[in-house]
Design an enzyme around this catalytic site. Structure first.
Site, PDB file in Angstrom:
ATOM      1  N   ILE A 170     -39.473  30.058   4.511  1.00 36.90           N
ATOM      2  CA  ILE A 170     -40.648  29.137   5.162  1.00 36.90           C
ATOM      3  C   ILE A 170     -41.723  28.871   3.929  1.00 36.90           C
ATOM      4  O   ILE A 170     -42.184  29.652   3.195  1.00 36.90           O
ATOM      5  CB  ILE A 170     -41.212  30.146   6.252  1.00 36.90           C
ATOM      6  CG1 ILE A 170     -40.121  30.507   6.924  1.00 36.90           C
ATOM      7  CG2 ILE A 170     -42.358  29.476   6.746  1.00 36.90           C
ATOM      8  CD1 ILE A 170     -39.304  29.503   7.851  1.00 36.90           C
ATOM      9  N   PHE A 211     -44.287  26.045   9.145  1.00 42.45           N
ATOM     10  CA  PHE A 211     -43.600  25.711  10.051  1.00 42.45           C
ATOM     11  C   PHE A 211     -42.207  26.709   9.992  1.00 42.45           C
ATOM     12  O   PHE A 211     -41.557  26.680   9.225  1.00 42.45           O
ATOM     13  CB  PHE A 211     -42.837  24.284   9.793  1.00 42.45           C
ATOM     14  CG  PHE A 211     -42.017  23.665  10.976  1.00 42.45           C
ATOM     15  CD1 PHE A 211     -42.394  23.239  12.036  1.00 42.45           C
ATOM     16  CD2 PHE A 211     -40.670  23.586  10.572  1.00 42.45           C
ATOM     17  CE1 PHE A 211     -41.397  22.743  13.010  1.00 42.45           C
ATOM     18  CE2 PHE A 211     -39.700  23.002  11.491  1.00 42.45           C
ATOM     19  CZ  PHE A 211     -40.174  22.498  12.600  1.00 42.45           C
ATOM     20  N   GLY A 270     -29.973  27.853  10.034  1.00 44.29           N
ATOM     21  CA  GLY A 270     -30.542  26.989   9.368  1.00 44.29           C
ATOM     22  C   GLY A 270     -30.301  25.671  10.083  1.00 44.29           C
ATOM     23  O   GLY A 270     -30.999  25.225  11.179  1.00 44.29           O
ATOM     24  N   GLU A 278     -34.010  30.607  10.377  1.00 45.82           N
ATOM     25  CA  GLU A 278     -33.868  32.140  10.099  1.00 45.82           C
ATOM     26  C   GLU A 278     -32.837  32.594   9.248  1.00 45.82           C
ATOM     27  O   GLU A 278     -31.892  31.568   8.908  1.00 45.82           O
ATOM     28  CB  GLU A 278     -33.679  32.810  11.647  1.00 45.82           C
ATOM     29  CG  GLU A 278     -34.796  32.353  12.373  1.00 45.82           C
ATOM     30  CD  GLU A 278     -34.801  33.040  13.928  1.00 45.82           C
ATOM     31  OE1 GLU A 278     -33.508  33.712  14.219  1.00 45.82           O
ATOM     32  OE2 GLU A 278     -35.381  32.679  14.680  1.00 45.82           O
ATOM     33  N   THR A 321     -29.843  19.243   6.257  1.00 48.53           N
ATOM     34  CA  THR A 321     -28.879  18.877   4.877  1.00 48.53           C
ATOM     35  C   THR A 321     -28.224  17.627   4.985  1.00 48.53           C
ATOM     36  O   THR A 321     -28.275  17.027   6.037  1.00 48.53           O
ATOM     37  CB  THR A 321     -27.589  20.015   4.828  1.00 48.53           C
ATOM     38  OG1 THR A 321     -26.769  19.970   6.017  1.00 48.53           O
ATOM     39  CG2 THR A 321     -28.094  21.490   4.792  1.00 48.53           C
ATOM     40  N   GLU A 356     -35.149  20.313   5.779  1.00 49.29           N
ATOM     41  CA  GLU A 356     -35.410  19.736   6.793  1.00 49.29           C
ATOM     42  C   GLU A 356     -34.098  18.739   7.353  1.00 49.29           C
ATOM     43  O   GLU A 356     -34.277  17.746   7.759  1.00 49.29           O
ATOM     44  CB  GLU A 356     -36.672  18.574   6.649  1.00 49.29           C
ATOM     45  CG  GLU A 356     -37.699  19.146   6.481  1.00 49.29           C
ATOM     46  CD  GLU A 356     -38.840  18.413   6.278  1.00 49.29           C
ATOM     47  OE1 GLU A 356     -39.174  17.264   6.777  1.00 49.29           O
ATOM     48  OE2 GLU A 356     -39.726  19.023   5.522  1.00 49.29           O
TER      49      GLU A 356
HETATM   50  C1  LIG Z   1     -37.094  25.869  -0.651  1.00 55.10           C
HETATM   51  C2  LIG Z   1     -36.886  25.769   0.832  1.00 55.10           C
HETATM   52  C3  LIG Z   1     -37.816  25.413   1.779  1.00 55.10           C
HETATM   53  C4  LIG Z   1     -37.706  25.605   3.125  1.00 55.10           C
HETATM   54  N1  LIG Z   1     -38.860  25.270   3.946  1.00 55.10           N
HETATM   55  C5  LIG Z   1     -38.667  25.722   5.346  1.00 55.10           C
HETATM   56  C6  LIG Z   1     -39.871  25.718   6.257  1.00 55.10           C
HETATM   57  O1  LIG Z   1     -40.690  25.259   5.927  1.00 55.10           O
HETATM   58  N2  LIG Z   1     -39.475  25.905   7.552  1.00 55.10           N
HETATM   59  C7  LIG Z   1     -38.115  25.866   8.053  1.00 55.10           C
HETATM   60  O2  LIG Z   1     -38.268  26.519   9.134  1.00 55.10           O
HETATM   61  N3  LIG Z   1     -36.954  26.271   7.436  1.00 55.10           N
HETATM   62  C8  LIG Z   1     -37.228  25.823   5.866  1.00 55.10           C
HETATM   63  N4  LIG Z   1     -36.234  25.746   5.026  1.00 55.10           N
HETATM   64  C9  LIG Z   1     -34.871  26.113   5.648  1.00 55.10           C
HETATM   65  C10 LIG Z   1     -33.902  24.775   5.512  1.00 55.10           C
HETATM   66  O3  LIG Z   1     -34.321  23.997   6.499  1.00 55.10           O
HETATM   67  C11 LIG Z   1     -32.519  25.461   5.519  1.00 55.10           C
HETATM   68  O4  LIG Z   1     -32.234  26.119   4.690  1.00 55.10           O
HETATM   69  C12 LIG Z   1     -31.519  24.253   5.941  1.00 55.10           C
HETATM   70  O5  LIG Z   1     -31.731  23.790   7.165  1.00 55.10           O
HETATM   71  C13 LIG Z   1     -30.120  24.559   5.719  1.00 55.10           C
HETATM   72  O6  LIG Z   1     -29.730  25.811   6.680  1.00 55.10           O
HETATM   73  P1  LIG Z   1     -29.174  27.066   6.127  1.00 55.10           P
HETATM   74  O7  LIG Z   1     -29.898  27.470   4.839  1.00 55.10           O
HETATM   75  O8  LIG Z   1     -29.224  28.170   7.088  1.00 55.10           O
HETATM   76  O9  LIG Z   1     -27.716  26.669   5.758  1.00 55.10           O
HETATM   77  P2  LIG Z   1     -26.447  26.431   6.528  1.00 55.10           P
HETATM   78  O10 LIG Z   1     -27.082  25.918   7.874  1.00 55.10           O
HETATM   79  O11 LIG Z   1     -25.720  27.726   6.799  1.00 55.10           O
HETATM   80  O12 LIG Z   1     -25.589  25.503   5.966  1.00 55.10           O
HETATM   81  C14 LIG Z   1     -24.661  25.993   4.935  1.00 55.10           C
HETATM   82  C15 LIG Z   1     -23.921  24.557   4.429  1.00 55.10           C
HETATM   83  O13 LIG Z   1     -23.004  24.312   5.574  1.00 55.10           O
HETATM   84  C16 LIG Z   1     -23.235  22.981   5.761  1.00 55.10           C
HETATM   85  N5  LIG Z   1     -23.015  22.592   7.364  1.00 55.10           N
HETATM   86  C17 LIG Z   1     -23.969  23.005   8.365  1.00 55.10           C
HETATM   87  N6  LIG Z   1     -23.382  22.727   9.477  1.00 55.10           N
HETATM   88  C18 LIG Z   1     -22.283  21.772   9.312  1.00 55.10           C
HETATM   89  C19 LIG Z   1     -21.456  21.134   9.961  1.00 55.10           C
HETATM   90  N7  LIG Z   1     -21.507  20.960  11.601  1.00 55.10           N
HETATM   91  N8  LIG Z   1     -20.359  20.381   9.568  1.00 55.10           N
HETATM   92  C20 LIG Z   1     -20.222  20.338   8.006  1.00 55.10           C
HETATM   93  N9  LIG Z   1     -21.034  21.246   7.201  1.00 55.10           N
HETATM   94  C21 LIG Z   1     -21.951  21.756   7.883  1.00 55.10           C
HETATM   95  C22 LIG Z   1     -24.638  22.702   5.513  1.00 55.10           C
HETATM   96  O14 LIG Z   1     -24.846  21.161   5.031  1.00 55.10           O
HETATM   97  C23 LIG Z   1     -24.568  23.447   4.069  1.00 55.10           C
HETATM   98  O15 LIG Z   1     -23.992  22.796   2.990  1.00 55.10           O
HETATM   99  C24 LIG Z   1     -36.320  25.769   3.497  1.00 55.10           C
HETATM  100  C25 LIG Z   1     -35.236  25.788   2.702  1.00 55.10           C
HETATM  101  C26 LIG Z   1     -35.635  25.858   1.411  1.00 55.10           C
HETATM  102  C27 LIG Z   1     -34.525  26.364   0.266  1.00 55.10           C
END
Ligand SMILES: Cc1cc2nc3c(=O)[nH]c(=O)nc-3n(C[C@H](O)[C@H](O)[C@H](O)COP(=O)(O)OP(=O)(O)OC[C@H]3O[C@@H](n4cnc5c(N)ncnc54)[C@H](O)[C@@H]3O)c2cc1C
Length: 377
Positions: A153, A119, A127, A123, A361, A359
């Site tokens: 991913i 899935f 996230g 990017e 945070t 999926e």
């Molecule tokens: C091991 C692993 C497996 C994964 N598998 C998949 C997969 O199969 N497919 C896929 O598409 N993705 C996958 N992901 C990605 C995952 O869904 C994202 O890492 C996650 O959604 C967070 O996005 P980000 O890493 O860009 O963090 P960011 O979005 O940059 O967030 C950084 C911090 O800011 C906080 N934050 C964000 N928005 C707000 C807000 N509005 N107010 C206050 N705080 C906020 C977040 O909670 C977090 O603490 C995976 C990640 C990992 C680590």
């Protein structure tokens, strides 16, 4: 369904875990991708249990799905994670949103574990803010050309297909200009594995799409209708991942209990100290709370309740926190051993953390819960 029917599924999955998963959990934690286990789960019709039998499922309800991922996660959170994605994020998605061809040709292979589908939404840029993705699909001479860079991913390094979310309109249109494609892996796909803290052995990777060609027939849902596909997918996935959280917490609890019963100090067993008993009681109570939340969310989904949406977010938020808390306490009960690579509690502790990030945070869960409160849901 009566509980005795759930017991039948539990018996089958527990035997499966004992035979194929438990002894492999450490290897998987060291990075070995368990493709053979996924294939065997498919042969058992338990890889995508909620699909109808004609597609290779067991025609089961969502609670059965939760019980299966929970049992897998008790032994190997990595296997549970792969299963949860292949089932709720991919198989259910193709079943509900895919074309006739996808359902006839690809879905049975997904359910059988013959092909692995990743899935691919997140990017490097985005996230939590997934509506801002930059991967583009442009229609050139009758065919779509996909270019972009996906990050984190799961299954990404080993997948045979990618469910790719791509921008098919201006960036300012955000979620209204995203389309989802089911893309077969070919030379245009470049993957690089990423070393992660927990749920290791799940093939987490950076995935680049370099001029990948797709046709209209590869679209899941509608052009510019990808956001609905993504949201529906994440709603089911969020519920299943609550089951993974329960399983991780249970696995760690069992390790801590075993340790406390055997460990001797101050001429007594560790378990004889009331603090240890209180810790275990706290952990147990939290696990039962997590179970209630996960099972209730599954029930609301199955009865198509309008209360499901907020409950799925509540369950994901709380079960993730509980899993992190219970695994931390398990490590503490095991003392120095708990901090060593010999300890399974150590593995569960690392594995639990992704539940607060992947999926959606914890912060995103709270953001959505508050929005739904405002809407009066
Ligand atoms: C091991 C692993 C497996 C994964 N598998 C998949 C997969 O199969 N497919 C896929 O598409 N993705 C996958 N992901 C990605 C995952 O869904 C994202 O890492 C996650 O959604 C967070 O996005 P980000 O890493 O860009 O963090 P960011 O979005 O940059 O967030 C950084 C911090 O800011 C906080 N934050 C964000 N928005 C707000 C807000 N509005 N107010 C206050 N705080 C906020 C977040 O909670 C977090 O603490 C995976 C990640 C990992 C680590």
């Amino acid at each position: 369904m009566g509980w005795s029917e759930y017991e039948v599924s539990l018996k089958i999955i527990r035997e499966f875990v004992n035979q194929y998963v438990r002894t492999r959990a450490r290897d998987i934690d060291r990075g070995a991708y368990p493709r053979d286990i996924i294939r065997k789960l498919g042969e058992l019709n338990f890889l995508a249990p909620t699909l109808p039998p004609e597609f290779g499922g067991a025609g089961a309800d969502t609670l059965t799905h939760i019980l299966v991922v929970e049992e897998l996660a008790r032994a190997s959170p990595g296997v549970a994670t792969i299963m949860e994605i292949q089932s709720s994020m991919i198989a259910e998605n193709i079943y509900h949103n895919g074309t006739k061809r996808m359902k006839e040709e690809i879905l049975p292979k997904v359910a059988a574990g013959e092909v692995i589908v990743a899935f691919a939404l997140s990017e490097p840029c985005c996230g939590s803010d997934a509506a801002a993705i930059r991967t583009r699909a442009e229609k050139i001479g009758g065919e779509w050309v996909i270019n972009g860079h996906k990050m984190w991913i799961t299954n990404g390094h080993y997948a045979d297909y990618y469910l790719v979310a791509a921008r098919t309109g201006p960036r300012e249109a955000r979620h209204k200009a995203i389309t989802v494609f089911l893309l077969k892996r070919s030379n245009c796909v470049e993957t690089s594995p990423i070393e992660v803290m927990g749920v290791r052995g799940t093939g987490t990777a950076e995935v680049k799409f370099n001029n990948c060609a797709a046709s209209d027939d590869d679209i899941v849902g509608e052009v510019n209708g990808g956001w609905k596909v993504i949201v529906d997918t994440l709603n089911v996935g969020r519920t299943a991942i609550s089951g993974v959280a329960v399983g991780i917490a249970r696995g760690a609890f069992e390790e801590a209990l075993k340790w406390a019963r055997n460990r001797e100090l101050f001429d007594r067993k560790l378990i004889e100290f009331q603090n240890t008993q209180f810790e275990l009681a706290e952990m147990y109570a939290s696990i039962e709370t997590a179970k209630t939340l996960a099972y209730y969310a599954a029930y609301l989904y199955d009865i198509n309740s309008p209360g499901f949406l907020i409950m799925s977010h509540v369950a994901k938020l709380q079960t993730a926190r509980i899993a992190v808390d219970v695994t931390r306490r398990a490590v503490q009960i095991e003392g120095g051993f708990g901090y060593s690579k010999e300890s399974k509690a150590e593995m569960f502790y690392r594995d639990a953390k992704i539940l607060e990030i992947g999926e959606g945070t914890n912060e995103v869960m709270k953001y959505v819960i508050y929005k739904l409160i405002e809407k009066g849901q």
